[in-house]
Design a protein around this motif. Structure first.
Motif, short mmCIF file in Angstrom:
data_model
loop_
_atom_site.label_atom_id
_atom_site.label_comp_id
_atom_site.label_asym_id
_atom_site.label_seq_id
_atom_site.Cartn_x
_atom_site.Cartn_y
_atom_site.Cartn_z
N GLY A 86 76.68 -51.55 -78.04
CA GLY A 86 77.32 -52.59 -78.84
C GLY A 86 77.63 -53.79 -77.95
N HIS A 87 78.49 -53.57 -76.96
CA HIS A 87 78.76 -54.61 -75.95
C HIS A 87 77.44 -54.99 -75.29
CE1 HIS A 87 80.85 -56.68 -72.68
NE2 HIS A 87 80.23 -55.92 -71.80
N THR A 88 76.71 -53.99 -74.81
CA THR A 88 75.30 -54.11 -74.43
C THR A 88 74.57 -52.96 -75.12
OG1 THR A 88 75.53 -52.67 -72.51
CG2 THR A 88 75.82 -55.05 -72.12
N THR A 127 77.84 -47.88 -65.96
CA THR A 127 78.02 -47.85 -67.42
C THR A 127 77.10 -48.82 -68.16
OG1 THR A 127 79.78 -49.52 -67.33
CG2 THR A 127 80.45 -47.18 -67.23
N HIS A 128 76.85 -49.98 -67.57
CA HIS A 128 75.96 -50.96 -68.21
C HIS A 128 75.55 -52.02 -67.20
CE1 HIS A 128 79.86 -52.93 -68.64
NE2 HIS A 128 79.31 -54.04 -69.07
N HIS A 129 74.60 -52.85 -67.61
CA HIS A 129 73.89 -53.68 -66.63
C HIS A 129 74.62 -54.96 -66.22
CE1 HIS A 129 72.69 -56.89 -69.45
NE2 HIS A 129 72.66 -55.93 -70.35
N HIS A 130 75.73 -55.30 -66.83
CA HIS A 130 76.38 -56.57 -66.50
C HIS A 130 76.72 -56.66 -65.00
CE1 HIS A 130 77.76 -57.60 -70.86
NE2 HIS A 130 76.54 -58.01 -70.60
N HIS A 131 76.55 -57.91 -64.50
CA HIS A 131 76.68 -58.10 -63.05
C HIS A 131 78.06 -57.67 -62.52
CE1 HIS A 131 75.59 -59.59 -59.14
NE2 HIS A 131 76.78 -60.18 -59.07
N ASP A 132 79.11 -57.87 -63.30
CA ASP A 132 80.44 -57.51 -62.82
C ASP A 132 80.68 -55.99 -62.84
OD1 ASP A 132 80.49 -57.66 -65.65
OD2 ASP A 132 82.67 -57.82 -65.65
N HIS A 133 79.63 -55.23 -63.14
CA HIS A 133 79.70 -53.76 -63.06
C HIS A 133 78.71 -53.18 -62.06
CE1 HIS A 133 82.57 -53.14 -66.41
NE2 HIS A 133 82.19 -54.37 -66.64
N VAL A 134 77.73 -53.99 -61.64
CA VAL A 134 76.70 -53.47 -60.72
C VAL A 134 76.57 -54.31 -59.43
CG1 VAL A 134 75.35 -52.45 -62.60
CG2 VAL A 134 74.78 -54.76 -61.80
N ALA A 171 84.52 -48.28 -69.71
CA ALA A 171 84.09 -49.61 -69.26
C ALA A 171 84.37 -50.68 -70.31
CB ALA A 171 82.63 -49.58 -68.84
N ASP A 172 83.32 -51.36 -70.81
CA ASP A 172 83.54 -52.51 -71.68
C ASP A 172 83.31 -52.18 -73.15
OD1 ASP A 172 84.00 -53.74 -69.31
OD2 ASP A 172 82.37 -55.19 -69.44
N THR A 173 83.36 -50.88 -73.50
CA THR A 173 83.32 -50.53 -74.92
C THR A 173 84.73 -50.52 -75.48
OG1 THR A 173 81.30 -49.24 -74.66
CG2 THR A 173 82.62 -48.77 -76.61
#
Ligand code: ZN
Length: 255
Positions: A113-115, A55-62, A132-134
């Motif tokens: 928005g979040h990223t 969903t996005h590049h943040h470390h806690d997702h990849v 995810a984080d939206t």
């Protein structure tokens, strides 16, 4: 045969998700916070990982992508936005794209928005959205890279999905979100009902996810920034929804 969805905790408060297609045996992990709990869930079910939908590049997702990719040689689908580095990507997905997981179809919504790169995956047949984080239950992600109007537009995209869709979000933040939301809408009946439910679920050590989108539309103050009563409660009567949303997010940041 209907798709099967499993959720389990990862890291401190992330959710891990697997969606499995019994017809083709394809299995996707939605994000990969860390490999170990995902491997355990796969083993428990006897499933083989074929895809990772990021969903996005943040470390806690990849954080678990490299290890899973190495072990399964699975396909890695990542957001269209290449401005941030995600390793091992096979396919880039943008607004309107349809990603196949076996015979299951995931429609891509760009929800920045979040990223700036954040995307959400909508499985229309399964009535499931992975946001995810939206969008969290009774909350939303912090606006790190985008602007408040951008994030508000992303929330509107998610809000336009049908009420009977299940929301699967990136973190177990619901209890803290409820606490904040009650400071803005102490008399919101749907919110009070959700608060009771969340207290009970957490006391039993159970997740508060999934939740019906219809419930969120009534109880999640961040989806209600265009309600005159919400604007009034933050002393912004007559202000635009994106502005009210920004004020809510600022207050949550400080709460
Ligand atoms: Zn994030």
């Amino acid at each position: 045969m209907a798709a099967e969805i499993r959720l389990f905790p990862c890291l401190t408060d992330n959710f891990g998700y697997l969606i499995h297609d019994p017809a083709t045996k394809a299995t996707a992990s939605i994000d990969a916070p860390e490999a170990a709990p995902i491997l355990r869930a796969l083993e428990r079910e006897g499933w083989t990982l074929t895809d990772i939908l990021i969903t996005h590049h943040h470390h806690d997702h990849v954080g678990g992508v490299a290890e899973l990719k190495q072990k399964f040689g699975c396909r890695v689908v990542a957001p269209h936005d290449k401005s941030t580095k995600i390793a091992d990507v096979d396919l880039r997905a943008a607004q309107g794209d349809v990603v196949k997981v076996g015979s299951l179809l995931a429609r891509v919504l760009e929800t920045p928005g979040h990223t700036l790169d954040h995307i959400s995956y909508v499985f229309d047949t399964e009535k499931a959205v992975f946001a995810a984080d939206t969008l969290f239950s009774i909350g939303c992600g912090r606006v790190f890279e985008g602007t408040y109007p951008m994030m508000w537009d992303s929330l509107l995209k998610l809000r336009s999905l049908p009420d009977d869709f299940d929301l699967y979000c990136g973190h177990e933040y619901t209890a803290s979100n409820v606490k904040f939301a009650l400071t803005i809408e102490p008399d919101n009946a749907a919110l009070k009902a959700r608060a009771e439910q969340v207290t009970k679920l957490r006391a039993e050590g159970r997740p508060t996810i999934p939740v019906k989108l219809g419930n969120e539309k009534q109880a999640n103050v961040f989806l209600r920034a265009d309600e005159p009563s919400v604007a009034a409660s933050v002393r912004m009567k007559g202000a635009g929804a994106a502005e009210v949303f920004g004020e809510l997010r600022e207050r949550k940041n400080k709460s």
